[in-house]
Scaffold this active site. Structure first.
Site, PDB file in Angstrom:
ATOM      1  N   GLU A 324      72.151  63.801  26.327  1.00 12.97           N
ATOM      2  CA  GLU A 324      72.408  63.872  24.881  1.00 12.97           C
ATOM      3  C   GLU A 324      73.422  64.943  24.527  1.00 12.97           C
ATOM      4  O   GLU A 324      74.088  64.863  23.498  1.00 12.97           O
ATOM      5  CB  GLU A 324      71.098  64.154  24.119  1.00 12.97           C
ATOM      6  CG  GLU A 324      70.547  62.913  23.448  1.00 12.97           C
ATOM      7  CD  GLU A 324      69.413  63.178  22.480  1.00 12.97           C
ATOM      8  OE1 GLU A 324      68.996  64.337  22.275  1.00 12.97           O
ATOM      9  OE2 GLU A 324      68.913  62.188  21.923  1.00 12.97           O
ATOM     10  N   HIS A 345      61.362  55.990  49.180  1.00 19.29           N
ATOM     11  CA  HIS A 345      60.981  54.611  49.497  1.00 19.29           C
ATOM     12  C   HIS A 345      61.458  53.629  48.430  1.00 19.29           C
ATOM     13  O   HIS A 345      61.057  52.479  48.435  1.00 19.29           O
ATOM     14  CB  HIS A 345      59.461  54.524  49.680  1.00 19.29           C
ATOM     15  CG  HIS A 345      59.014  55.320  50.865  1.00 19.29           C
ATOM     16  ND1 HIS A 345      58.659  54.748  52.057  1.00 19.29           N
ATOM     17  CD2 HIS A 345      58.924  56.657  51.048  1.00 19.29           C
ATOM     18  CE1 HIS A 345      58.346  55.698  52.923  1.00 19.29           C
ATOM     19  NE2 HIS A 345      58.498  56.875  52.341  1.00 19.29           N
ATOM     20  N   LYS A 460      69.560  54.539  14.681  1.00 24.42           N
ATOM     21  CA  LYS A 460      68.565  54.866  13.643  1.00 24.42           C
ATOM     22  C   LYS A 460      68.958  54.234  12.319  1.00 24.42           C
ATOM     23  O   LYS A 460      68.150  53.644  11.619  1.00 24.42           O
ATOM     24  CB  LYS A 460      68.478  56.386  13.450  1.00 24.42           C
ATOM     25  CG  LYS A 460      67.810  57.126  14.567  1.00 24.42           C
ATOM     26  CD  LYS A 460      67.448  58.515  14.059  1.00 24.42           C
ATOM     27  CE  LYS A 460      67.421  59.535  15.138  1.00 24.42           C
ATOM     28  NZ  LYS A 460      67.361  60.896  14.653  1.00 24.42           N
TER      29      LYS A 460
HETATM   30  O1  PA5 Z   1      67.558  66.703  21.072  1.00 24.54           O
HETATM   31  C1  PA5 Z   1      67.425  66.183  19.992  1.00 24.54           C
HETATM   32  O2  PA5 Z   1      67.823  66.716  18.963  1.00 24.54           O
HETATM   33  C2  PA5 Z   1      66.734  64.851  19.857  1.00 24.54           C
HETATM   34  O3  PA5 Z   1      66.300  64.366  21.100  1.00 24.54           O
HETATM   35  C3  PA5 Z   1      65.537  64.986  18.922  1.00 24.54           C
HETATM   36  O4  PA5 Z   1      64.639  65.898  19.464  1.00 24.54           O
HETATM   37  C4  PA5 Z   1      64.858  63.654  18.702  1.00 24.54           C
HETATM   38  O5  PA5 Z   1      65.782  62.721  18.220  1.00 24.54           O
HETATM   39  C5  PA5 Z   1      63.715  63.811  17.700  1.00 24.54           C
HETATM   40  O6  PA5 Z   1      64.183  64.317  16.508  1.00 24.54           O
HETATM   41  P1  PA5 Z   1      63.234  64.963  15.438  1.00 24.54           P
HETATM   42  O7  PA5 Z   1      62.619  66.186  16.047  1.00 24.54           O
HETATM   43  O8  PA5 Z   1      64.093  65.276  14.285  1.00 24.54           O
HETATM   44  O9  PA5 Z   1      62.162  63.945  15.125  1.00 24.54           O
END
Ligand code: PA5
Length: 479
Positions: A324, A345, A460
Site C-alpha cells: 500500500e 512443499h 470504495k
Molecule cells: O493503511 C491504511 O491506511 C489502510 O490499510 C487502512 O488501515 C484501512 O483501509 C482501514 O481504514 P480505516 O482505519 O480508516 O477503517
C-alpha cells in the site's frame, strides 16, 4: 545497543552483480533518504504547514514510541499508555471474548501481535491458562456472510444470561470511521449486543471500546452511544503505520502482553536508525539490498520467508505495509510472505527453479521460547527416525533452513537474512519499527510518497455508488 541483524551474503554473488563496493556506492542516496525521513518527522512534530509536494505526510509514527514512553514515565496513570493498560485490564477482568473489528492497518498489526506472542492455542485454553485474558476474534475485515453468521452463533450460545466472565465485548477500530466492511460488521454485532443487554444503553456502551480518529462517523457514533472510553488514533499516524498506536497497543495490552517492551523495542530501533552509520544500519542496508535487487538485479518480487509458524501474520502485515505504501505510479516491488517449512512443499519448487525475479529474505528467530522437543527413540523404527533420536525440532528447522539456503546458493538464487534473537515483545517492537522505517526510507529513495493509498479509494467509491444505486456501470460481458 541490542539490535536485530540483517545480512546479505547470499545476495553478493557475481551472478547478481551486487557486492560491498556497489552497496557502498548507494550510501549517499540512502543517507539522503534517511535525512529526508527524519526531516519529515521533525516537520510533523513542529506542526508547521506541510508543503504541497509532501502531502499526505503521516510521519507521526516515527517518534510515536518515544513520545508514548516519555509521557508514561512522566505520568503513569494519565498518560495514554497508562490509560490503555488500565482499560485493558478492566476488559480482561470483565469479558471472556473480545471481537476486534477493523480492516487493513486497523487490524493486521493486532493479529500479527496475537499470533506471534500469544499461546498458539490461546482461544482454546481455559481462562486460568490464558492468565485470565479474553479470547480474540477478528471480524469487520471482510463482508463474508457465513463467517460473520458463524461468529454470531458462537456469541449467541452464551446468551441470554452469561456469567460475568463469559460475556463478550467489541473493540472497533477505524481511523477514518467510514470503512464500510468494519461499519457493517459493527452495526450487526451491535444489534446482537443490544439484544443481549436488553437494550440498556449504559450496559451496551460499557461493552464497546472504539479506537478512531478525532472525527468521522465512528467517532460520532461512539459519542451517541456514550462509550466511556474512546482511544484516539493520533493525527499523522496512518493505518498501516499505527501498530504502535492504540490500534495495536490496546489489543496487545488486553491480551496481557508487555506493551512497554513493544515500545522499548521500537524506540531502540529508532536510536539505531538515527545514529548507526549507513554501512551498519540494518534499516538502510535492508533498503539498499532490496532496492538494488529490484532495480539492477531484476527481482521485483520480494519473498519474506518466515521460518516456523508464528510470524505469518507479521509477514501479512508487512505485505500490506509495502504494497500500500510503494505500489503507486505503476511502480513498487511485490511483497509475498511465505511460511517455511510449510511452503517449501507448495512454493519451494518455483523458488528453486522458476523465474529469476525474486529476492528471498529469510525472517528467522534464533531461539525458541519453549524447551526444545526431541524426536526420541521408539521401538517402532519403521520410520527410520531412531537415527535422529537426539535431534530436536529446532535442530530440524535449522537443518531445513541451512539446506534450503544451500540449495538456493548452489543455483544462484539471492537470499538475505533478517534475524531476531527471540520472539518477544521487545524484538517484535524492533521489527515493526524497522520495517515501517525501511518502507518510508525506500519511498523517499525512489521518490514515491509512502503515505496515503489513493488507489484503494476508487473501489470504495464505486462500491458505495453501486450499493446506493448511484452507479450505471455494468461489468463488460465476456468476449
Ligand atoms: O493503511 C491504511 O491506511 C489502510 O490499510 C487502512 O488501515 C484501512 O483501509 C482501514 O481504514 P480505516 O482505519 O480508516 O477503517
Amino acid at each position: 545497543m541490542k539490535c536485530l541483524r540483517f545480512g546479505a551474503r547470499g545476495v553478493m554473488t557475481d551472478r547478481h552483480g551486487l557486492n560491498e563496493k556497489r552497496l557502498a556506492e548507494l550510501v549517499p542516496e540512502l543517507a539522503a533518504a534517511r535525512r529526508e525521513v527524519l526531516a519529515d518527522a521533525d516537520q510533523w512534530a513542529a506542526g508547521t504547514p506541510v508543503p504541497e509536494e509532501k502531502r499526505p505526510l503521516d510521519a507521526g509514527f516515527i517518534d510515536l514510541p518515544d513520545r508514548l514512553l516519555t509521557d508514561f514515565q512522566k505520568d503513569k496513570e494519565n498518560s495514554q499508555v497508562g490509560q490503555i493498560m488500565a482499560k485493558a485490564d478492566w476488559v480482561a477482568q470483565e469479558f471472556d471474548r473480545v471481537v476486534l473489528l477493523g480492516i487493513g492497518g486497523s487490524y493486521m498489526g493486532a493479529r500479527a501481535i496475537f499470533e506471534a506472542l500469544c499461546h498458539p492455542y490461546h482461544n482454546e485454553l481455559s481462562r486460568a491458562r490464558r492468565n485470565n485474558r479474553p479470547r480474540f476474534y477478528f471480524e469487520g475485515n471482510n463482508v463474508d456472510n457465513d463467517s460473520l453468521a458463524g461468529l454470531l452463533d458462537l456469541l449467541e450460545q452464551e446468551a441470554p444470561q452469561p456469567s460475568a466472565n463469559r460475556r463478550w465485548m467489541i473493540v472497533v477500530i477505524s481511523k477514518s470511521g467510514g470503512t464500510l466492511e468494519t461499519a457493517v460488521a459493527f452495526r450487526i454485532l451491535l444489534r446482537q449486543l443490544a439484544n443481549e443487554c436488553g437494550g440498556d444503553p449504559a450496559e451496551i456502551a460499557q461493552r464497546i471500546v472504539p479506537i478512531t480518529g478525532p472525527d468521522g462517523r465512528l467517532h460520532n457514533l461512539s459519542e451517541a452511544l456514550g462509550c466511556p472510553d474512546v482511544f484516539r488514533i493520533p493525527d499523522g499516524v496512518g493505518g498501516r503505520f499505527s501498530v504502535l498506536a492504540p490500534v495495536g497497543l490496546f489489543p496487545a495490552a488486553t491480551m496481557g502482553l508487555d506493551i512497554i517492551q513493544l515500545l522499548d523495542g521500537a524506540s531502540a530501533m529508532n536510536r539505531h536508525f538515527r545514529t548507526a552509520d549507513p554501512e551498519t544500519n540494518c534499516v538502510l542496508q535492508f533498503v539498499g539490498v532490496s532496492h538494488w535487487m529490484e532495480k539492477e538485479g531484476h527481482c521485483p518480487i520480494r519473498i519474506l520467508s518466515t521460518w516456523g509458524k508464528r510470524l505469518e501474520a507479521v509477514g501479512l502485515w508487512y505485505d500490506q505495509l509495502l504494497a500500500e505504501s510503494l505500489g503507486k505510479e505503476e511502480r513498487g516491488a511485490t511483497p509475498l510472505t511465505i511460511v517455511n517449512t510449510r511452503d517449501l512443499h507448495s512454493r519451494g519448487q518455483q523458488h528453486q527453479d522458476g523465474r529469476r525475479d525474486k529476492l528471498i529474505t529469510n525472517l528467522v528467530v534464533e531461539e525458541s521460547n519453549r524447551k526444545p522437543l526431541s524426536v526420541g527413540v521408539s521401538e517402532h523404527d519403521q520410520d527410520a527416525l531412531n537415527a535422529l533420536a537426539d535431534k530436536t525440532l529446532p535442530d530440524i528447522l535449522n537443518a531445513a533452513f541451512a539446506g534450503t539456503n544451500q540449495a538456493y546458493w548452489d543455483v544462484d538464487r539471492p537470499t538475505a537474512d533478517l534475524i531476531l534473537p527471540k520472539l518477544d515483545a521487545f524484538w517484535l517492537g524492533q521489527l515493526f519499527q524497522m520495517l515501517m522505517l525501511a518502507t518510508v526510507v525506500e519511498g523517499r529513495l525512489i521518490k514515491i510518497n509512502p503515505y496515503g493509498q489513493p488507489g484503494v479509494e476508487m473501489y470504495k467509491r464505486n462500491m458505495n455508488a453501486i450499493l446506493r444505486g448511484e452507479s450505471s456501470w455494468q461489468p463488460k460481458s465476456p468476449g
